[in-house]
Motif scaffolding. Structure first.
Motif, PDB file in Angstrom:
ATOM      1  N   ILE A  97      45.966  38.853   9.631  1.00 39.30           N
ATOM      2  CA  ILE A  97      45.246  40.097   9.916  1.00 39.30           C
ATOM      3  C   ILE A  97      45.026  40.287  11.416  1.00 39.30           C
ATOM      4  CG2 ILE A  97      43.032  41.271   9.628  1.00 39.30           C
ATOM      5  CD1 ILE A  97      43.041  40.171   6.756  1.00 39.30           C
ATOM      6  N   ALA A  98      44.580  39.253  12.125  1.00 43.81           N
ATOM      7  CA  ALA A  98      44.367  39.382  13.567  1.00 43.81           C
ATOM      8  C   ALA A  98      45.675  39.745  14.265  1.00 43.81           C
ATOM      9  CB  ALA A  98      43.790  38.089  14.139  1.00 43.81           C
ATOM     10  N   ASN A  99      46.758  39.119  13.868  1.00 44.36           N
ATOM     11  CA  ASN A  99      48.065  39.438  14.440  1.00 44.36           C
ATOM     12  C   ASN A  99      48.436  40.895  14.180  1.00 44.36           C
ATOM     13  OD1 ASN A  99      50.532  38.828  15.774  1.00 44.36           O
ATOM     14  ND2 ASN A  99      51.523  38.742  13.775  1.00 44.36           N
ATOM     15  N   ALA A 100      48.205  41.373  12.963  1.00 42.76           N
ATOM     16  CA  ALA A 100      48.522  42.769  12.624  1.00 42.76           C
ATOM     17  C   ALA A 100      47.687  43.735  13.460  1.00 42.76           C
ATOM     18  CB  ALA A 100      48.302  43.010  11.135  1.00 42.76           C
ATOM     19  N   LEU A 101      46.406  43.434  13.661  1.00 41.29           N
ATOM     20  CA  LEU A 101      45.551  44.295  14.490  1.00 41.29           C
ATOM     21  C   LEU A 101      46.015  44.301  15.935  1.00 41.29           C
ATOM     22  CD1 LEU A 101      42.138  43.290  12.910  1.00 41.29           C
ATOM     23  CD2 LEU A 101      43.075  45.626  12.940  1.00 41.29           C
ATOM     24  N   GLY A 113      52.438  54.643  26.979  1.00 42.15           N
ATOM     25  CA  GLY A 113      52.853  54.410  28.358  1.00 42.15           C
ATOM     26  C   GLY A 113      51.888  53.576  29.177  1.00 42.15           C
ATOM     27  N   ALA A 114      51.046  52.787  28.513  1.00 37.07           N
ATOM     28  CA  ALA A 114      50.089  51.941  29.237  1.00 37.07           C
ATOM     29  C   ALA A 114      50.823  50.906  30.083  1.00 37.07           C
ATOM     30  CB  ALA A 114      49.152  51.241  28.252  1.00 37.07           C
ATOM     31  N   HIS A 115      50.186  50.534  31.184  1.00 35.00           N
ATOM     32  CA  HIS A 115      50.753  49.515  32.077  1.00 35.00           C
ATOM     33  C   HIS A 115      50.596  48.117  31.482  1.00 35.00           C
ATOM     34  CE1 HIS A 115      51.822  47.363  35.673  1.00 35.00           C
ATOM     35  NE2 HIS A 115      50.619  46.814  35.734  1.00 35.00           N
ATOM     36  N   ARG A 116      49.466  47.864  30.796  1.00 34.15           N
ATOM     37  CA  ARG A 116      49.233  46.546  30.221  1.00 34.15           C
ATOM     38  C   ARG A 116      48.145  46.629  29.153  1.00 34.15           C
ATOM     39  NH1 ARG A 116      47.196  45.831  35.393  1.00 34.15           N
ATOM     40  NH2 ARG A 116      44.947  46.103  35.447  1.00 34.15           N
ATOM     41  N   VAL A 117      48.046  45.561  28.365  1.00 33.61           N
ATOM     42  CA  VAL A 117      46.947  45.339  27.429  1.00 33.61           C
ATOM     43  C   VAL A 117      46.294  44.029  27.850  1.00 33.61           C
ATOM     44  CG1 VAL A 117      46.289  44.908  25.030  1.00 33.61           C
ATOM     45  CG2 VAL A 117      48.119  46.538  25.538  1.00 33.61           C
ATOM     46  N   SER A 118      44.984  44.047  27.991  1.00 32.24           N
ATOM     47  CA  SER A 118      44.239  42.858  28.405  1.00 32.24           C
ATOM     48  C   SER A 118      43.203  42.498  27.349  1.00 32.24           C
ATOM     49  CB  SER A 118      43.503  43.113  29.728  1.00 32.24           C
ATOM     50  OG  SER A 118      44.402  43.457  30.743  1.00 32.24           O
ATOM     51  N   LEU A 119      42.808  41.237  27.359  1.00 28.29           N
ATOM     52  CA  LEU A 119      41.710  40.787  26.506  1.00 28.29           C
ATOM     53  C   LEU A 119      41.113  39.552  27.135  1.00 28.29           C
ATOM     54  CD1 LEU A 119      43.027  38.133  25.024  1.00 28.29           C
ATOM     55  CD2 LEU A 119      43.913  39.808  23.448  1.00 28.29           C
ATOM     56  N   LEU A 129      43.202  31.640  21.437  1.00 24.43           N
ATOM     57  CA  LEU A 129      44.109  31.467  22.574  1.00 24.43           C
ATOM     58  C   LEU A 129      45.535  31.199  22.114  1.00 24.43           C
ATOM     59  CD1 LEU A 129      41.797  29.390  24.919  1.00 24.43           C
ATOM     60  CD2 LEU A 129      42.685  31.692  25.364  1.00 24.43           C
ATOM     61  N   THR A 130      45.696  30.411  21.063  1.00 22.33           N
ATOM     62  CA  THR A 130      47.034  30.139  20.527  1.00 22.33           C
ATOM     63  C   THR A 130      47.671  31.421  20.012  1.00 22.33           C
ATOM     64  OG1 THR A 130      46.408  27.878  19.951  1.00 22.33           O
ATOM     65  CG2 THR A 130      48.328  28.799  18.811  1.00 22.33           C
ATOM     66  N   LEU A 131      46.916  32.204  19.251  1.00 25.83           N
ATOM     67  CA  LEU A 131      47.430  33.479  18.745  1.00 25.83           C
ATOM     68  C   LEU A 131      47.839  34.390  19.900  1.00 25.83           C
ATOM     69  CD1 LEU A 131      47.924  35.619  16.522  1.00 25.83           C
ATOM     70  CD2 LEU A 131      45.488  36.213  16.739  1.00 25.83           C
ATOM     71  N   TYR A 132      46.957  34.543  20.882  1.00 25.57           N
ATOM     72  CA  TYR A 132      47.230  35.460  21.988  1.00 25.57           C
ATOM     73  C   TYR A 132      48.453  35.034  22.799  1.00 25.57           C
ATOM     74  CZ  TYR A 132      42.389  36.853  20.952  1.00 25.57           C
ATOM     75  OH  TYR A 132      41.230  37.257  20.343  1.00 25.57           O
ATOM     76  N   PHE A 137      50.508  37.202  25.472  1.00 24.00           N
ATOM     77  CA  PHE A 137      49.457  37.303  26.484  1.00 24.00           C
ATOM     78  C   PHE A 137      49.495  36.051  27.349  1.00 24.00           C
ATOM     79  CE2 PHE A 137      47.871  40.235  23.274  1.00 24.00           C
ATOM     80  CZ  PHE A 137      47.347  41.272  24.040  1.00 24.00           C
ATOM     81  N   GLN A 138      49.250  36.227  28.633  1.00 20.34           N
ATOM     82  CA  GLN A 138      49.264  35.122  29.579  1.00 20.34           C
ATOM     83  C   GLN A 138      47.939  35.075  30.336  1.00 20.34           C
ATOM     84  OE1 GLN A 138      51.802  32.854  29.909  1.00 20.34           O
ATOM     85  NE2 GLN A 138      52.570  33.908  28.099  1.00 20.34           N
ATOM     86  N   PRO A 139      47.464  33.874  30.662  1.00 16.73           N
ATOM     87  CA  PRO A 139      46.244  33.781  31.478  1.00 16.73           C
ATOM     88  C   PRO A 139      46.460  34.453  32.833  1.00 16.73           C
ATOM     89  CG  PRO A 139      46.843  31.636  30.584  1.00 16.73           C
ATOM     90  CD  PRO A 139      47.986  32.564  30.302  1.00 16.73           C
ATOM     91  N   VAL A 140      45.406  35.038  33.354  1.00 16.03           N
ATOM     92  CA  VAL A 140      45.460  35.665  34.672  1.00 16.03           C
ATOM     93  C   VAL A 140      44.867  34.682  35.673  1.00 16.03           C
ATOM     94  CG1 VAL A 140      44.669  37.615  36.078  1.00 16.03           C
ATOM     95  CG2 VAL A 140      45.231  37.963  33.656  1.00 16.03           C
ATOM     96  N   THR A 141      45.672  34.279  36.627  1.00 17.67           N
ATOM     97  CA  THR A 141      45.174  33.357  37.651  1.00 17.67           C
ATOM     98  C   THR A 141      44.825  34.156  38.895  1.00 17.67           C
ATOM     99  OG1 THR A 141      47.432  32.932  38.400  1.00 17.67           O
ATOM    100  CG2 THR A 141      46.517  31.403  36.799  1.00 17.67           C
TER     101      THR A 141
END
Length: 195
Positions: A97-101, A113-119, A129-132, A137-141
């Motif tokens: 379900i989380a993956n589908a959402l 046309g969004a530039h990115r999706v963040s969470l 974190l494993t799912l993302y 999704f990648q960590p932002v340093t």
């Protein structure tokens, strides 16, 4: 069992189920359960278009939800989508379900046309974190998350009549120790102006 992802508005027939699950989500993170206040807050957020929401349903029962804010991506002259909340009822976890959402939001952001999706999530939330990261999704340093939290004088987090310790001053109002404020004029002898 088939999972259906549906956009949720404050008028949607499943809104009350989403609001109840949203209250469970808050309680999961240590907030007091306040079903009516939570419902009212969520209704206001959706009605004012401050957030968008989608729900995962199975057999006409809401079993998860996701909320998103669309924000300007100023440097790219575009938009960025920020996932604010993602929650799946405990009895429906580990069933996709989380993956589908998440995929629903990613698809809609890309189509818009969004530039990115963040969470963001807690650093010790390994399943999330494993799912993302599995999705891409990648960590932002190089960035720090900073907050300025206001103290509340009332306990109820949904109280819209609350008073923070910072008070709004109206133009033309007498402010103790500062005199009368007016737009573009000194509010005190120190040269501070009200705006």
């Amino acid at each position: 069992m088939t999972t259906t992802i549906v956009p949720i508005t404050s008028a949607h027939p499943a809104f009350d189920q989403v609001a109840a699950l949203f209250d469970d989500y808050r309680a999961h993170y240590g907030q007091p359960s306040t079903p009516e206040t939570t419902r009212s807050w969520l209704h206001d957020q959706l009605a004012q278009h401050r957030i968008s929401a989608a729900a995962a349903t199975r057999a006409d029962r809401v079993c998860g939800f996701i909320t998103v804010m669309i924000m300007p991506a100023s440097l790219m002259l575009g938009t960025s989508w920020s996932i604010r909340d993602l929650y799946v009822a405990p009895s429906h976890r580990r069933s996709g379900i989380a993956n589908a959402l998440l995929q629903h939001v990613i698809h809609n952001a890309r189509a818009a046309g969004a530039h990115r999706v963040s969470l963001q999530t807690e650093t010790d939330n390994t399943p999330a974190l494993t799912l993302y990261t599995d999705i891409g999704f990648q960590p932002v340093t190089g960035l720090e998350l900073l907050n300025l939290t206001f103290e509340r004088t009332r306990q109820d987090p949904g109280d819209t009549a609350r008073t923070d310790r910072f008070h709004r001053v109206s133009i033309g109002e007498d402010v103790p120790g500062c005199g009368r404020t007016r737009l573009g004029a000194p509010a005190s002898r120190s040269g501070t102006t009200a705006s």
